[in-house]
Structures are given as structure tokens and as C-alpha cells.
Design an enzyme around this catalytic site. Structure first.
Site, PDB file in Angstrom:
ATOM      1  N   HIS A  81       0.821  -1.205   0.000  1.00 24.29           N
ATOM      2  CA  HIS A  81       0.000   0.000   0.000  1.00 24.29           C
ATOM      3  C   HIS A  81       0.859   1.260   0.000  1.00 24.29           C
ATOM      4  CE1 HIS A  81       0.462   1.517   4.184  1.00 24.29           C
ATOM      5  NE2 HIS A  81       0.734   0.245   4.459  1.00 24.29           N
ATOM      6  N   CYS A  82       0.194   2.379  -0.301  1.00 24.45           N
ATOM      7  CA  CYS A  82       0.779   3.712  -0.123  1.00 24.45           C
ATOM      8  C   CYS A  82      -0.319   4.550   0.524  1.00 24.45           C
ATOM      9  CB  CYS A  82       1.303   4.282  -1.442  1.00 24.45           C
ATOM     10  SG  CYS A  82       0.153   4.202  -2.825  1.00 24.45           S
ATOM     11  N   THR A  83      -0.433   5.824   0.220  1.00 24.33           N
ATOM     12  CA  THR A  83      -1.507   6.609   0.829  1.00 24.33           C
ATOM     13  C   THR A  83      -2.846   6.339   0.156  1.00 24.33           C
ATOM     14  OG1 THR A  83      -0.070   8.362   1.675  1.00 24.33           O
ATOM     15  CG2 THR A  83      -2.355   8.960   1.276  1.00 24.33           C
ATOM     16  N   THR A 120       1.546   2.023  -5.444  1.00 22.63           N
ATOM     17  CA  THR A 120       1.041   0.665  -5.293  1.00 22.63           C
ATOM     18  C   THR A 120       0.631   0.070  -6.636  1.00 22.63           C
ATOM     19  OG1 THR A 120       0.295   1.085  -3.028  1.00 22.63           O
ATOM     20  CG2 THR A 120      -0.790  -0.713  -4.216  1.00 22.63           C
TER      21      THR A 120
END
Length: 248
Positions: free
Chosen positions: A146-148, A154
């Protein structure tokens, strides 16, 4: 009716949480379900979300967020191992710099900056993606990447994983674009930018991913060279990856 697990898990405190399983990979062998997931950040999970994710047996999270992003929303699953593979965000800062220069911002500016950010994943951030594959070769699944927002850093990472496992290009593109169906936009994000710009930032386009692969061809010649020379996936590593994540 298919007996396959649901690809998208509808969480209250996270969006775009999806399973990469089921796609046909090398030699027609399908990716194993419930091994590799992708999501936006896991900092706002509800108790019900946590119970559901614990039921998946998640062991690891691979987090592409930058320093400030991670500090703003720590992972809500305290029992899993979180591995930071930081790629600092650049898109909003680049757009704000253009805005500060006095020119009005439009969707075309956002599209341009988004494509350039994907090129930069290859130019400047390949070590983070190489580190991800090194982890994938270890016994860390089930795992979530994941990322933000869970759509760009991602999205590129997951496209690389699917390519490395032999998934056809059209299915990789289809999976990438599922973000436009399942991502829930944060209405407060980048509220100083024009609405048409924010709409671009809350979506994905085929041209974004294409920009990254154009950079791969420019810098490495082709994708196979990038997988081997950039990401450390020689023949032996590819075979190990396939053994771990493809059905036998």
C-alpha cells in the site's frame, strides 16, 4: 457462479483493498488467492475492518509512503510486520509550484505531472521496488502492499508483480484500472487545487502506467531487462517467485 474469493474487500476505514489472486500467470497457472493484497493506507481501520483482516492471516505490510505520510496515519494492524519502502510524494508539490508561478491549473497539467511521476518511479525509485521483490521472495505472505491512496506507487508495484508472474498485459491493465471503481476519494485532500485537477489525482489512467513502461524501455531496453537488471529477478528468482505465488 464462480467459487473464487471476492477480489475486492469492502472495508469501512480503507478503500481499494483488493486481492491479486486468480489471474492466469505463466503456463496458465493462476495466482494464488489470499496471498498478495493491495490497498490504500491502513491508518483508519475500524474494529470490524481489523477483525476481517486478521481473518486473512496477514503477516506483512509493505508501505511505499513517505515520512510525513506514515507519521500521519500509522498502520492499524499492530500485530503485523510493517516494512517501509519510502517513495516521497511529489505530485501535489509539483502542481502547487505551477500554481505559485501564476499560471492557472487545468486537468492537462495534472495529467502531465502524474505521467512524469510514473516515469520517476523507474528513474529514481527502482531500489524501493527492487526491495519489495526481495521481500516477496521470502516467507512473508499473506501480505498487503500500500501507499496513501493505494493507486499509483502501489499500482505500479502490482503491475510489476503481475508481469513478473506472467499475467497477460490486458489483464494487468484491467486490474490497474479497477482503482477507478473501488477507490474512495478523500474530499479534503489537496483542497487548494482546482476541482478538475483533484479529479485527476483521485483516478488512474492507462497513460500513467504507460509512461512508466516507456521509461523502462528508454532506460533498460525492455521489461525483461528491467526485471533482471533493475529488480534483481534473474531466472532463479523468477522461478522461486512463481513457485511461491502461482498454483502448482
Amino acid at each position: 457462479m464462480s467459487d473464487s474469493p471476492a477480489r475486492h474487500l469492502n472495508l469501512a476505514g480503507a478503500s481499494n483493498f483488493r486481492d491479486l489472486g486468480g489471474y492466469p500467470g505463466k503456463d496458465g497457472r493462476a495466482l494464488r488467492w489470499r496471498q498478495i493484497f493491495r490497498s490504500n493506507h491502513l491508518g483508519h481501520l475500524t474494529d470490524a475492518d481489523i477483525e476481517l483482516l486478521r481473518g486473512l492471516g496477514l503477516k506483512s505490510a509493505f508501505d511505499f509512503r513517505g515520512t510525513e505520510e506514515r507519521a500521519a496515519a500509522m498502520c492499524g494492524l499492530t500485530e503485523i510486520a510493517v516494512h517501509s519502502l519510502p517513495i516521497e510524494p511529489t505530485v501535489v508539490a509539483a502542481l502547487r509550484a505551477r500554481l505559485a508561478g501564476g499560471a492557472p491549473l487545468a486537468s492537462a497539467d495534472a495529467l502531465d505531472v502524474m505521467r512524469d511521476s510514473y516515469r520517476n518511479y523507474v528513474r529514481y525509485n527502482t531500489p524501493s521496488f527492487c526491495a519489495l521483490f526481495a521481500h516477496l521472495l521470502e516467507d512473508r505472505a499473506p501480505l498487503v502492499i500500500h501507499c496513501t491512496a493505494g493507486k499509483d506507487r502501489t499500482g505500479f508495484a502490482c503491475a510489476l508483480i503481475l508481469h513478473a508472474l506472467g499475467v497477460p498485459d490486458d489483464l494487468i491493465a484491467e486490474d490497474y484500472l479497477l482503482t477507478n471503481r473501488f477507490y474512495r476519494r478523500d474530499p479534503s485532500a489537496s483542497s487548494d487545487l482546482p476541482e478538475e485537477v483533484r479529479q485527476v489525482l483521485a483516478s488512474v489512467e492507462a497513460s500513467f502506467l504507460a509512461a512508466a513502461f516507456d521509461a523502462i524501455r528508454a532506460d533498460y531496453g525492455d521489461l525483461e531487462s528491467y526485471l533482471s537488471d533493475g529488480l534483481g529477478l534473474g531466472a532463479q528468482e523468477r522461478a522461486r517467485l512463481e513457485a511461491r505465488y502461482l498454483e502448482s
